[in-house]
Design an enzyme around this catalytic site. Structure first.
Site, PDB file in Angstrom:
ATOM      1  N   MET A  81       0.791  -1.053  -0.064  1.00  0.00           N
ATOM      2  CA  MET A  81       0.090  -0.012   0.051  1.00  0.00           C
ATOM      3  C   MET A  81       0.873   1.239   0.000  1.00  0.00           C
ATOM      4  O   MET A  81       2.082   1.149   0.221  1.00  0.00           O
ATOM      5  CB  MET A  81      -0.957   0.053   1.163  1.00  0.00           C
ATOM      6  N   HIS A  82       0.199   2.419  -0.326  1.00  0.00           N
ATOM      7  CA  HIS A  82       0.812   3.673  -0.222  1.00  0.00           C
ATOM      8  C   HIS A  82       1.755   4.066  -1.276  1.00  0.00           C
ATOM      9  O   HIS A  82       1.946   5.394  -1.203  1.00  0.00           O
ATOM     10  CB  HIS A  82       1.363   4.032   1.240  1.00  0.00           C
ATOM     11  N   ASP A 240      -3.032  -4.973   0.317  1.00  0.00           N
ATOM     12  CA  ASP A 240      -2.891  -5.982   0.872  1.00  0.00           C
ATOM     13  C   ASP A 240      -3.651  -6.692   2.116  1.00  0.00           C
ATOM     14  O   ASP A 240      -4.067  -7.608   2.437  1.00  0.00           O
ATOM     15  CB  ASP A 240      -1.297  -6.704   1.063  1.00  0.00           C
TER      16      ASP A 240
END
Length: 350
Positions: A81-82, A240
């Site tokens: 992520m991110h 995830d």
């Protein structure tokens, strides 16, 4: 028989899995790629490594399983992520992606909270400004690499770049978008107010989807490269953590999970939006349509274990390979022999 392909774009490797229509696993494969650390506290990866690794992983999995791409009825995506994928107008990668564990944006986080106000930021996004999130990375690019910032026309998260290469379509799911610090999490839409205050262009951002919605179909060139069938639907997927929570059944209130990967995460489901007023926990949209979740995160869990393996476990790695064992299982078995609370004590195993 109908099969479904799952792709998880991790921080250290991409993992692919094939399941049949009853949920039975028919094969899995993984391909590693490098983590770049050009300076202390920085963490980057080349998006092209993700795509080449994914294409290779899919192709190898289909070959090993004996399952034809024509038999794959749908594809799901999850991933780290991110991370920030900056693309120009021709869809070229502008620079290596800054990852979730990159720590260079502390000054940008302070600026964001001063500019918007910490309390107001929490009200608008359900979260505080953290170095791992995507918005501080975009501000860092503007502050430190203005030429690259000027070139940028699109901003994607890691798995969404892989889906773009598979389908040619832009998109981002609401669960993963929650970690950009640019989403109105309560109302499941981009926050025009945050974008305006940070002077970031909304034109950079892709359409939003619930995790189970189809966000594109495999295009012919990707089909030729991977062995998949052109036109195979690809759903939006999720970060995830949200996808993992769905997988283990954290899909109603009263259930929590603990996940130990590169990071460590405690995750709880919410039927309604329940932001922590002090932003001690992340408040995100869930992979379950119309639902939310909260989570607490430690950035270095399995990542610390991998670092130890890479820098100090040469002999153990050689021994594990000689015995045909996974090196992490080998190291864990050694650790089990150490006395409890052994930190600071002498031991032949430490």
């Amino acid at each position: 028989m109908t099969y479904f392909l799952g792709i998880d774009l991790g921080t250290s490797a991409v993992k692919c899995i094939l399941v049949d229509q009853y949920g039975s696993v028919k094969g899995d494969h993984s391909v590693e790629y490098p983590l770049l650390q050009p300076r202390p506290g920085w963490a980057e990866q080349h998006p092209e490594d993700w795509w080449s690794g994914t294409a290779s992983c899919i192709r190898s999995l289909l070959e090993q399983s004996g399952i034809s791409g024509d038999q794959v009825a749908g594809i799901g995506l999850s991933g780290q992520m991110h991370g920030s994928v900056f693309l120009d107008a021709e869809l070229n990668v502008v620079r290596p992606a800054l990852l979730w564990c990159d720590q260079r944006t502390a000054a940008e986080c302070e600026w964001i909270e001063r500019t918007i106000g910490a309390e107001e930021l929490g009200r608008l996004t359900g979260n505080k400004a953290l170095t791992g999130f995507t918005a501080p990375k975009a501000v860092w690019l503007r502050n430190h690499e203005p030429e690259n910032y000027k070139r940028t026309a699109h901003l994607l998260l890691p798995k969404d770049y892989v889906r773009l290469r598979l389908t040619g379509a832009f998109g981002m799911d609401l669960a993963d978008a929650s970690g950009t610090l640019l989403l109105d999490v309560a109302n499941r839409r981009w926050s025009a107010e945050v974008l305006e205050k940070l002077a970031l262009p909304q034109e950079w951002l892709p359409p939003l989807f619930e995790s189970n919605e189809v966000a594109g179909q495999v295009q012919p060139d990707a089909a030729e490269l991977t062995g998949l069938k052109a036109g195979t639907p690809v759903v939006a997927g999720g970060g995830d953590q949200a996808c993992g929570a769905v997988g283990v059944g954290v899909v109603r209130e009263g259930i929590a999970s603990v996940a130990l990967g590169t990071s460590g995460v405690v995750f709880v489901h919410d039927d309604t939006y329940q932001a922590d007023p002090e932003c001690r926990l992340h408040s995100f949209c869930h992979g379950v349509p119309g639902k939310w979740h909260r989570m607490g995160v430690m950035l270095a869990a399995g990542g610390s274990f991998q670092w130890w393996r890479n820098h100090f476990a040469y002999e153990e790695l050689q021994q594990a390979q000689a015995e045909g064992r996974d090196v992490y299982e080998y190291l864990t078995a050694l650790a089990e022999q150490a006395p409890l609370g052994s930190e600071g004590r002498s031991s032949s195993l430490i």
